[in-house]
Motif scaffolding. Structure first.
Motif, PDB file in Angstrom:
ATOM      1  N   HIS A  96      -9.993   6.228  -4.765  1.00  0.00           N
ATOM      2  CA  HIS A  96      -9.344   4.962  -5.114  1.00  0.00           C
ATOM      3  C   HIS A  96      -8.532   5.211  -6.365  1.00  0.00           C
ATOM      4  O   HIS A  96      -8.974   5.951  -7.237  1.00  0.00           O
ATOM      5  CB  HIS A  96     -10.381   3.879  -5.418  1.00  0.00           C
ATOM      6  N   TRP A  97      -7.380   4.597  -6.475  1.00  0.00           N
ATOM      7  CA  TRP A  97      -6.615   4.818  -7.699  1.00  0.00           C
ATOM      8  C   TRP A  97      -5.889   3.565  -8.162  1.00  0.00           C
ATOM      9  O   TRP A  97      -5.605   2.663  -7.396  1.00  0.00           O
ATOM     10  CB  TRP A  97      -5.636   5.980  -7.538  1.00  0.00           C
ATOM     11  N   VAL A  98      -5.642   3.554  -9.470  1.00  0.00           N
ATOM     12  CA  VAL A  98      -4.845   2.497 -10.086  1.00  0.00           C
ATOM     13  C   VAL A  98      -3.693   3.209 -10.784  1.00  0.00           C
ATOM     14  O   VAL A  98      -3.925   4.151 -11.541  1.00  0.00           O
ATOM     15  CB  VAL A  98      -5.683   1.703 -11.103  1.00  0.00           C
ATOM     16  N   LEU A 143       8.185   1.464  -9.656  1.00  0.00           N
ATOM     17  CA  LEU A 143       7.018   0.754  -9.119  1.00  0.00           C
ATOM     18  C   LEU A 143       7.377  -0.020  -7.859  1.00  0.00           C
ATOM     19  O   LEU A 143       6.593  -0.089  -6.916  1.00  0.00           O
ATOM     20  CB  LEU A 143       6.443  -0.188 -10.177  1.00  0.00           C
ATOM     21  N   ALA A 168       5.664   0.121  -4.292  1.00  0.00           N
ATOM     22  CA  ALA A 168       5.170  -1.031  -3.542  1.00  0.00           C
ATOM     23  C   ALA A 168       5.746  -1.029  -2.124  1.00  0.00           C
ATOM     24  O   ALA A 168       5.059  -1.344  -1.158  1.00  0.00           O
ATOM     25  CB  ALA A 168       5.538  -2.320  -4.262  1.00  0.00           C
ATOM     26  N   GLU A 226      -1.567   2.789  -1.574  1.00  0.00           N
ATOM     27  CA  GLU A 226      -2.894   2.208  -1.422  1.00  0.00           C
ATOM     28  C   GLU A 226      -3.497   1.775  -2.744  1.00  0.00           C
ATOM     29  O   GLU A 226      -4.412   0.974  -2.790  1.00  0.00           O
ATOM     30  CB  GLU A 226      -3.817   3.204  -0.723  1.00  0.00           C
ATOM     31  N   GLY A 227      -2.992   2.322  -3.836  1.00  0.00           N
ATOM     32  CA  GLY A 227      -3.547   1.960  -5.136  1.00  0.00           C
ATOM     33  C   GLY A 227      -2.891   0.701  -5.679  1.00  0.00           C
ATOM     34  O   GLY A 227      -1.869   0.239  -5.173  1.00  0.00           O
ATOM     35  N   ASP A 228      -3.494   0.143  -6.704  1.00  0.00           N
ATOM     36  CA  ASP A 228      -2.905  -1.011  -7.362  1.00  0.00           C
ATOM     37  C   ASP A 228      -1.952  -0.539  -8.449  1.00  0.00           C
ATOM     38  O   ASP A 228      -2.209   0.458  -9.110  1.00  0.00           O
ATOM     39  CB  ASP A 228      -3.998  -1.868  -7.990  1.00  0.00           C
ATOM     40  N   LEU A 229      -0.858  -1.278  -8.623  1.00  0.00           N
ATOM     41  CA  LEU A 229       0.177  -0.839  -9.553  1.00  0.00           C
ATOM     42  C   LEU A 229       0.278  -1.809 -10.713  1.00  0.00           C
ATOM     43  O   LEU A 229       0.173  -3.023 -10.537  1.00  0.00           O
ATOM     44  CB  LEU A 229       1.524  -0.784  -8.818  1.00  0.00           C
ATOM     45  N   TYR A 230       0.476  -1.263 -11.897  1.00  0.00           N
ATOM     46  CA  TYR A 230       0.672  -2.103 -13.077  1.00  0.00           C
ATOM     47  C   TYR A 230       1.849  -1.584 -13.877  1.00  0.00           C
ATOM     48  O   TYR A 230       2.015  -0.378 -14.025  1.00  0.00           O
ATOM     49  CB  TYR A 230      -0.585  -2.090 -13.960  1.00  0.00           C
ATOM     50  N   MET A 289      -1.303  -6.585  -6.473  1.00  0.00           N
ATOM     51  CA  MET A 289      -2.527  -6.408  -7.253  1.00  0.00           C
ATOM     52  C   MET A 289      -3.721  -6.914  -6.462  1.00  0.00           C
ATOM     53  O   MET A 289      -3.666  -7.976  -5.861  1.00  0.00           O
ATOM     54  CB  MET A 289      -2.409  -7.202  -8.551  1.00  0.00           C
ATOM     55  N   ARG A 290      -4.772  -6.129  -6.457  1.00  0.00           N
ATOM     56  CA  ARG A 290      -5.988  -6.563  -5.773  1.00  0.00           C
ATOM     57  C   ARG A 290      -7.030  -7.003  -6.805  1.00  0.00           C
ATOM     58  O   ARG A 290      -6.941  -6.665  -7.978  1.00  0.00           O
ATOM     59  CB  ARG A 290      -6.559  -5.419  -4.932  1.00  0.00           C
ATOM     60  N   LEU A 331      -9.905  -5.940  -7.030  1.00  0.00           N
ATOM     61  CA  LEU A 331     -10.649  -4.770  -7.494  1.00  0.00           C
ATOM     62  C   LEU A 331     -10.168  -4.335  -8.875  1.00  0.00           C
ATOM     63  O   LEU A 331     -10.949  -4.186  -9.810  1.00  0.00           O
ATOM     64  CB  LEU A 331     -10.469  -3.618  -6.495  1.00  0.00           C
ATOM     65  N   SER A 332      -8.835  -4.160  -9.007  1.00  0.00           N
ATOM     66  CA  SER A 332      -8.362  -3.679 -10.300  1.00  0.00           C
ATOM     67  C   SER A 332      -8.250  -4.822 -11.307  1.00  0.00           C
ATOM     68  O   SER A 332      -8.316  -4.596 -12.505  1.00  0.00           O
ATOM     69  CB  SER A 332      -7.037  -2.946 -10.151  1.00  0.00           C
ATOM     70  N   ASN A 339       6.354  -9.113  -7.050  1.00  0.00           N
ATOM     71  CA  ASN A 339       6.325  -8.067  -6.027  1.00  0.00           C
ATOM     72  C   ASN A 339       4.969  -7.350  -6.020  1.00  0.00           C
ATOM     73  O   ASN A 339       4.881  -6.154  -5.750  1.00  0.00           O
ATOM     74  CB  ASN A 339       7.467  -7.083  -6.300  1.00  0.00           C
ATOM     75  N   GLY A 340       3.937  -8.094  -6.377  1.00  0.00           N
ATOM     76  CA  GLY A 340       2.593  -7.500  -6.362  1.00  0.00           C
ATOM     77  C   GLY A 340       2.255  -6.658  -7.568  1.00  0.00           C
ATOM     78  O   GLY A 340       1.202  -6.055  -7.616  1.00  0.00           O
ATOM     79  N   ILE A 341       3.191  -6.586  -8.550  1.00  0.00           N
ATOM     80  CA  ILE A 341       2.957  -5.721  -9.711  1.00  0.00           C
ATOM     81  C   ILE A 341       2.926  -6.563 -10.982  1.00  0.00           C
ATOM     82  O   ILE A 341       3.939  -7.163 -11.352  1.00  0.00           O
ATOM     83  CB  ILE A 341       4.079  -4.659  -9.829  1.00  0.00           C
ATOM     84  N   PRO A 342       1.798  -6.629 -11.664  1.00  0.00           N
ATOM     85  CA  PRO A 342       1.758  -7.381 -12.923  1.00  0.00           C
ATOM     86  C   PRO A 342       2.514  -6.641 -14.021  1.00  0.00           C
ATOM     87  O   PRO A 342       2.433  -5.421 -14.104  1.00  0.00           O
ATOM     88  CB  PRO A 342       0.264  -7.437 -13.271  1.00  0.00           C
ATOM     89  N   ASN A 343       3.247  -7.388 -14.813  1.00  0.00           N
ATOM     90  CA  ASN A 343       3.962  -6.796 -15.938  1.00  0.00           C
ATOM     91  C   ASN A 343       3.102  -6.963 -17.190  1.00  0.00           C
ATOM     92  O   ASN A 343       2.985  -8.041 -17.731  1.00  0.00           O
ATOM     93  CB  ASN A 343       5.313  -7.494 -16.098  1.00  0.00           C
ATOM     94  N   MET A 344       2.510  -5.843 -17.633  1.00  0.00           N
ATOM     95  CA  MET A 344       1.576  -5.908 -18.757  1.00  0.00           C
ATOM     96  C   MET A 344       2.227  -5.459 -20.064  1.00  0.00           C
ATOM     97  O   MET A 344       1.543  -5.210 -21.043  1.00  0.00           O
ATOM     98  CB  MET A 344       0.362  -5.011 -18.492  1.00  0.00           C
TER      99      MET A 344
END
Lengths: 284, 124
Positions: free
Chosen positions: A74-76, A85, A89, A94-98, B1-2, B4-5, B112-117
């Motif tokens: 699993h990865w972030v 990014l 997407a 499969e990982g979550d992106l920030y 973003m799920r 989980l994270s 687009n599913g990506i949080p801007n932190m």
């Protein structure tokens, strides 16, 4: 030497849509990124069949993440470039992106990640691409955050391209100051182009059992290495073909060039470039 | 973003130390993307989760009071519950919206599913 992208502009601007597209279409870039990620995973030395939660720093368009997914981890992923990014997407990573600037630190809960990898990202921290940036402070912030979010004994493998020994020292000092143990592994140290550096560090835990030191960098002549050698040989051959300085051929070539420039040059004769029968002959 | 994270994430603003976890989620658009249910990896992830925070988030989002507030090992054998947990953690994606810190009111937009932190300079 080619200009380094860090010196051109900040990463969130450099990795724009055009650059992001390159990372999806260029098979060469994809291949290199995959190889680097594969090597990072190898250096993490994860026990077989263990599925970990891994932080991918500078995940970009998710090329490295795809490799992690293949190993069932699993990865972030975090990255500063929104365009990269968005590509990740689109590829349904499969990982979550920030979207996170690693120099600002990242606040994941303490001790949640088993490992971290980073492919070709760390060198961006060494450059003050904005007036308010202080590379030393940003590196410190980064390694502190990394230390905090890794579990005790968690490993991180960070592949990067330092611009000279000074940057390398800056990075390793920052890591050690934040409590990491470990070192740098160099693959293909003899090749200027294939040479790759990996910072392999461990957050606390039992440092006696450091299998890091035991690992050697790759030195085998793999395909890439061989290619560079071949290119070097070609260069040497080319060099050998040049006539020796002050030889007859060299003089004739030079005269020919000067004639082509329209200069006044003495005509060639049977004496041109002939060896002198000087006194040296009698002095011997 | 799920989720989980989301469960791993705190507010990153300087000196924001209290009440900075979990971040409140404001959902404008969410999506379910199916992925394979595998029990063992899910079981391994559970110790990493902050169950209390997950329960708060699920209660807020889904108005689903059935979600247990305390984790109990007997739940691991409940296949129905594990499948629900899989759906919550792995398949629910927040596409548009925002994360809001209840401690300092910092708002992190999600696009687009990506949080801007990314923080402003004075927040670092």
């Amino acid at each position: 030497m080619a200009t380094r992208p860090e010196n051109i502009c900040p990463p969130e601007i450099y990795y724009n849509q055009d650059e992001a597209v390159k990372y999806t279409n260029s098979t060469r870039i994809i291949e290199i990124q995959e190889q680097l990620t594969e090597r990072c995973i190898e250096l993490l030395n994860i026990p077989e069949d263990e599925e970990q939660l891994i932080l991918d720093i500078g995940c970009g368009s998710g090329l490295s993440g795809a490799q992690l997914s293949e190993h069932n981890h699993h990865w972030v992923g975090i990255d500063i470039s929104r365009d990269m990014l968005n590509v990740a997407a689109e590829r349904e990573s499969e990982g979550d992106l920030y979207e996170i600037d690693m120099g600002q630190g990242f606040n994941f809960r303490h001790g949640v990640f088993d490992s971290a990898i980073s492919v070709s990202a760390l060198q961006w921290l060494c450059v003050a691409s904005k007036k308010s940036y202080n590379p030393v402070a940003r590196l410190k912030k980064f390694f502190q955050s990394l230390y905090n979010c890794l579990r005790a004994g968690g490993k991180a493998v960070l592949q990067f391209y330092p611009d000279g020994a000074q940057q390398l020292e800056m990075i390793t000092t920052a890591a050690m100051k934040c409590g990491f143990g470990g070192g740098v592994i160099v693959d293909y140290p003899n090749s200027a182009k294939a040479k790759k550096l990996y910072l392999v560090i461990q957050a606390g835990g039992d440092t006696r059992e450091q299998n890091i030191v035991m690992m050697n960098g790759l030195e085998d002549e793999n395909e890439e290495e061989a290619k560079f050698n071949a290119a070097q040989k070609q260069k040497q051959i080319h060099k050998a073909k040049k006539p020796k300085i002050k030889s007859k051929e060299w003089i004739q070539n030079k005269k020919e060039r000067q004639r082509a420039q329209g200069r006044e040059v003495r005509p060639d004769s049977k004496y041109t470039g002939r060896k002198r029968s000087g006194p040296s002959k009698y002095l011997k | 973003m799920r989720l989980l994270s989301h469960n791993l994430l705190q507010c990153n603003v300087k000196n924001c130390k209290s009440n900075n976890f979990p971040l409140k989620i404001q959902v404008d658009k969410s999506n379910i993307i199916n992925c394979e249910f595998r029990k063992e990896p899910l079981v391994k992830l559970i110790p990493k989760l902050d169950w209390n925070a997950l329960a708060i988030t699920v209660h807020n989002l889904a108005n689903n009071k059935e979600f247990p507030e305390k984790f109990n090992p007997a739940l691991l054998d409940d296949l129905k519950f594990m499948q629900d947990l899989h759906r919550i953690l792995m398949e629910t994606h927040i596409i548009e919206g925002a994360l809001i810190c209840e401690g300092c009111n910092k708002r992190y937009p999600i696009k687009n599913g990506i949080p801007n932190m990314i923080l402003n300079d004075e927040e670092v």
